[in-house]
Design a protein around this motif. Structure first.
Motif, PDB file in Angstrom:
ATOM      1  N   ARG A  40       0.616  -1.148   0.127  1.00 19.31           N
ATOM      2  CA  ARG A  40      -0.254   0.071   0.067  1.00 19.31           C
ATOM      3  C   ARG A  40       1.086   1.065   0.045  1.00 19.31           C
ATOM      4  NH1 ARG A  40       2.294   1.663   4.142  1.00 19.31           N
ATOM      5  NH2 ARG A  40       1.715   1.105   6.448  1.00 19.31           N
ATOM      6  N   ALA A  42       0.672   4.726   1.651  1.00 19.95           N
ATOM      7  CA  ALA A  42      -0.866   4.891   2.555  1.00 19.95           C
ATOM      8  C   ALA A  42      -0.099   6.676   3.074  1.00 19.95           C
ATOM      9  CB  ALA A  42      -0.577   5.081   4.089  1.00 19.95           C
ATOM     10  N   PRO A  43      -0.138   7.808   1.841  1.00 22.32           N
ATOM     11  CA  PRO A  43      -0.174   9.073   2.828  1.00 22.32           C
ATOM     12  C   PRO A  43      -1.562   9.779   3.561  1.00 22.32           C
ATOM     13  CG  PRO A  43      -1.320   9.092  -0.005  1.00 22.32           C
ATOM     14  CD  PRO A  43      -1.437   7.813   0.921  1.00 22.32           C
ATOM     15  N   SER A  44       0.004  10.894   4.015  1.00 23.76           N
ATOM     16  CA  SER A  44      -1.504  11.632   5.022  1.00 23.76           C
ATOM     17  C   SER A  44      -0.945  12.899   3.930  1.00 23.76           C
ATOM     18  CB  SER A  44      -0.261  12.037   5.876  1.00 23.76           C
ATOM     19  OG  SER A  44       0.269  11.424   7.176  1.00 23.76           O
ATOM     20  N   GLU A  76      -4.321   8.572   5.289  1.00 24.88           N
ATOM     21  CA  GLU A  76      -4.006   8.386   6.789  1.00 24.88           C
ATOM     22  C   GLU A  76      -4.163  10.166   7.477  1.00 24.88           C
ATOM     23  OE1 GLU A  76      -0.282   5.924   8.332  1.00 24.88           O
ATOM     24  OE2 GLU A  76      -1.154   4.047   6.953  1.00 24.88           O
ATOM     25  N   THR A 252       5.860  -1.697   2.677  1.00 23.11           N
ATOM     26  CA  THR A 252       6.972  -0.202   2.156  1.00 23.11           C
ATOM     27  C   THR A 252       6.719   1.100   2.722  1.00 23.11           C
ATOM     28  OG1 THR A 252       6.004  -0.302   0.508  1.00 23.11           O
ATOM     29  CG2 THR A 252       7.781  -1.733  -0.096  1.00 23.11           C
ATOM     30  N   TRP A 257      10.895   5.609   9.624  1.00 20.45           N
ATOM     31  CA  TRP A 257      10.057   4.517  10.217  1.00 20.45           C
ATOM     32  C   TRP A 257      11.122   3.338  11.633  1.00 20.45           C
ATOM     33  CZ3 TRP A 257       6.073   7.021  12.384  1.00 20.45           C
ATOM     34  CH2 TRP A 257       5.295   7.443  10.993  1.00 20.45           C
TER      35      TRP A 257
HETATM   36  N1  GLU Z   1       1.382   7.904   6.925  1.00 14.72           N
HETATM   37  C1  GLU Z   1       2.769   7.512   6.864  1.00 14.72           C
HETATM   38  C2  GLU Z   1       3.121   8.542   5.917  1.00 14.72           C
HETATM   39  O1  GLU Z   1       2.906   9.662   5.660  1.00 14.72           O
HETATM   40  C3  GLU Z   1       2.604   6.017   6.509  1.00 14.72           C
HETATM   41  C4  GLU Z   1       3.683   5.260   6.704  1.00 14.72           C
HETATM   42  C5  GLU Z   1       3.592   3.984   6.225  1.00 14.72           C
HETATM   43  O2  GLU Z   1       3.491   4.024   5.024  1.00 14.72           O
HETATM   44  O3  GLU Z   1       3.220   3.832   7.166  1.00 14.72           O
HETATM   45  O4  GLU Z   1       4.612   8.741   5.697  1.00 14.72           O
END
Ligand code: GLU
Length: 559
Positions: A40, A42-44, A76, A252, A257
């Motif tokens: 996935r 998963a951007p904020s 996110e 990924t 992180w």
């Molecule tokens: N929402 C997180 C970000 O903006 C995503 C981190 C992830 O992929 O788990 O960096």
């Protein structure tokens, strides 16, 4: 009174009736072959698509695609204070421009797929089910500490020189009795929910990373906030619940992180969820005065992918370039297979370099140049037009005057074994081709005048141009035409062979290259231009003669 954890959980979330088992049924395992990966992006929604995120998405997309799996997107947005209106959709739209369209998830205008909602702020009921359960088993608790309490804690910890945070003996609210917590909630006191960690930071856990191998990291012992007073969970908790119920198999994401990984691992264990695989990708760096540093949103325009889109770097070239960062053997593969689609390349996490990848603009430009050089005339014309419609009104205007003419211009020295490599990006095209259009040519004459060779007399140039005008045979093929040009030169003592000229320059007025140059300058104003023969066949005879007349009157000093 002796309240149980379950009663506390019911008091906090009376409306939540579902259980984790219900959710497992609602979001069953995906029906995919065993080797298929689910990844996935998963951007904020906090800004533009960063070049680093494009890189991560490319890897996620490739891994899913080559294993017959699923690549989906999730928004996110639990940190609503940081949200920038419209940026979620923009992020996805930009991803689509790079042909990394997800097949499922949050797609900008809509959501698609059976594992949704794919926007975290719409999933609060799901998170509450899991949080309620954690409270009911004593692994999460309400914390009533105020901002002042936490500040005081920080100062004490600083004074005592201990690790900062809410943990162990410092985690005041973890020691409240259930009854006390129950009463304070009943009284309407504000609270957040914290996870009750059982970790010990002096011990290490081993976590496997697909890129880095085994990582030994200190256990988590922080009682992190998992549910905020605004009714939404924090990233740490939300992403974990989502990756579980959406059945992500490989996470990924950027290497920033890694330090939070022990928190995630402990949460997965506490929830009895199977952990996905992890691939923490290198951050894209830049060389700045000899020092490596992260690409910065503030300092580096190339940190935003919009930079490349606006200048019209071909998407395919950018993707190829990012692949060279992703896998060290990609470049070799590309050289051996210049015409293959890059989806045929087999990506592997183990071939990813661990050092921060260095962003190399000249290399990217070189790859883009190679990419454009091997496009068919149809493809480059179509792509350039799509670019122009979005970003370049002046190029759009030229193209729309006569699409066939534009295609013929783009076809110059294209298609052979050694194609001409003069475009790095679509925004280079306009200035290269403007002279083909009458009004633009006249503007160039006004701006730059004609770059005739000052070592050749004007009279000589005029007589050659005059003769060309009256004798040129447009029906000849390129080779015969060039012979006729040589003959024309020779009639004016310009030798056909450059070698002879070099041996004895005094004996001649010049060589055939000088003759070609006169024409080139008359027709384009400049001594650098693409193939002259092609130019003669794209312009009409009438246009050519008009341009020669203008150049002659300039040489005569008439304008
Ligand atoms: N929402 C997180 C970000 O903006 C995503 C981190 C992830 O992929 O788990 O960096």
């Amino acid at each position: 009174m002796n309240h149980t954890y379950q009663e506390l959980a019911d008091l906090i979330f009376p409306e939540v009736k579902q259980t984790i088992e219900d959710l497992e049924k609602e979001y069953p395992e995906r029906n995919l072959p065993k080797e298929s990966e689910v990844t996935r992006f998963a951007p904020s929604p906090t800004g533009f698509l960063h070049t680093g995120s494009l890189f991560t998405s490319l890897v996620a997309y490739t891994v899913a695609k080559q294993s017959g799996g699923v690549f989906y997107t999730r928004l996110e947005d639990t940190d609503q204070k940081r949200e920038i209106e419209g940026s979620g959709k923009q992020l996805i739209d930009q991803l689509k421009e790079f042909n990394l369209a997800p097949s499922e998830g949050y797609l900008g205008d809509e959501e698609k797929g059976s594992y949704g909602p794919y926007i975290q702020s719409k999933r609060s009921e799901i998170y509450k089910v899991v949080i309620k359960w954690l409270i009911s088993i004593g692994r999460a608790y309400p914390c009533f500490c105020t901002a002042e309490d936490l500040n005081e804690l920080r100062l004490t910890q600083e004074a005592n020189r201990v690790i900062p945070g809410y943990y162990g003996e410092y985690a005041k609210c973890r020691y409240l009795s259930v009854d006390e917590a129950y009463e304070r909630i009943q009284k309407g006191e504000k609270f957040v929910i914290r996870f009750k960690s059982q970790g010990d930071h002096t011990k290490y856990i081993r976590i496997h990373d697909e890129v880095r191998g085994d990582l030994d990291l200190p256990e988590n012992d922080q009682d992190i906030v998992i549910y905020k007073s605004d009714g939404l969970p924090t990233y740490h908790f939300a992403h974990l619940v989502d990756d579980h119920f959406m059945h992500t198999t490989v996470v990924t994401r950027g290497e920033e992180w890694i330090s939070s990984l022990p928190i995630h691992v402990e949460l997965f264990e506490a929830c009895n969820f199977r952990r996905p695989k992890y691939a923490h990708l290198p951050v894209i760096m830049k060389l700045d005065n000899g020092n490596k540093r992260k690409l910065s949103k503030r300092k580096d325009p190339e940190a935003a992918v919009s930079y490349f889109l606006e200048l019209g770097y071909p998407v395919e070239g950018i993707i190829k370039y990012l692949m060279t960062i992703a896998n060290s053997n990609f470049e070799e593969w590309l050289i051996a297979n210049p015409n293959k689609d890059i989806s045929e390349f087999h990506f592997s996490f183990s071939k990813m370099s661990l050092d921060g990848a260095l962003f190399d603009l000249p290399k990217l430009e070189n790859i883009c140049k190679e990419t454009l050089a091997y496009y068919s005339k149809e493809k480059i014309s179509k792509e350039a037009y799509a670019y122009a419609k979005k970003y370049s009104p002046e190029l759009k205007d030229l193209i729309e005057r006569d699409f066939d003419k534009f295609e013929s211009i783009m076809n110059i020295e294209r298609g052979g074994e050694k194609p001409r490599k003069d475009y790095t990006k679509y925004s280079d095209i306009y200035s290269h081709i403007a002279f083909f259009y009458e009004d633009k040519y006249l503007e160039l004459v006004k701006q730059n005048s004609f770059e005739f060779n000052p070592h050749i007399s004007n009279d000589l140039t005029i007589s050659i141009l005059e003769e060309f005008k009256s004798t040129n045979d447009y029906s000849l093929n390129e080779q015969d035409w060039f012979s006729s040009l040589k003959a024309l030169g020779e009639r004016h003592n310009f030798v056909a062979q450059f070698k002879l000229y070099k041996k004895n320059p005094e004996a001649y007025n010049g060589h055939v290259g000088d003759v070609a140059n006169m024409l080139r300058v008359a027709l384009t104003t400049s001594s650098r231009s693409p193939n002259l023969f092609n130019i003669l066949h794209i312009l009409t005879k009438e246009e050519i003669n008009k341009r020669i007349d203008l150049a002659i009157s300039y040489l005569k000093g008439e304008n």
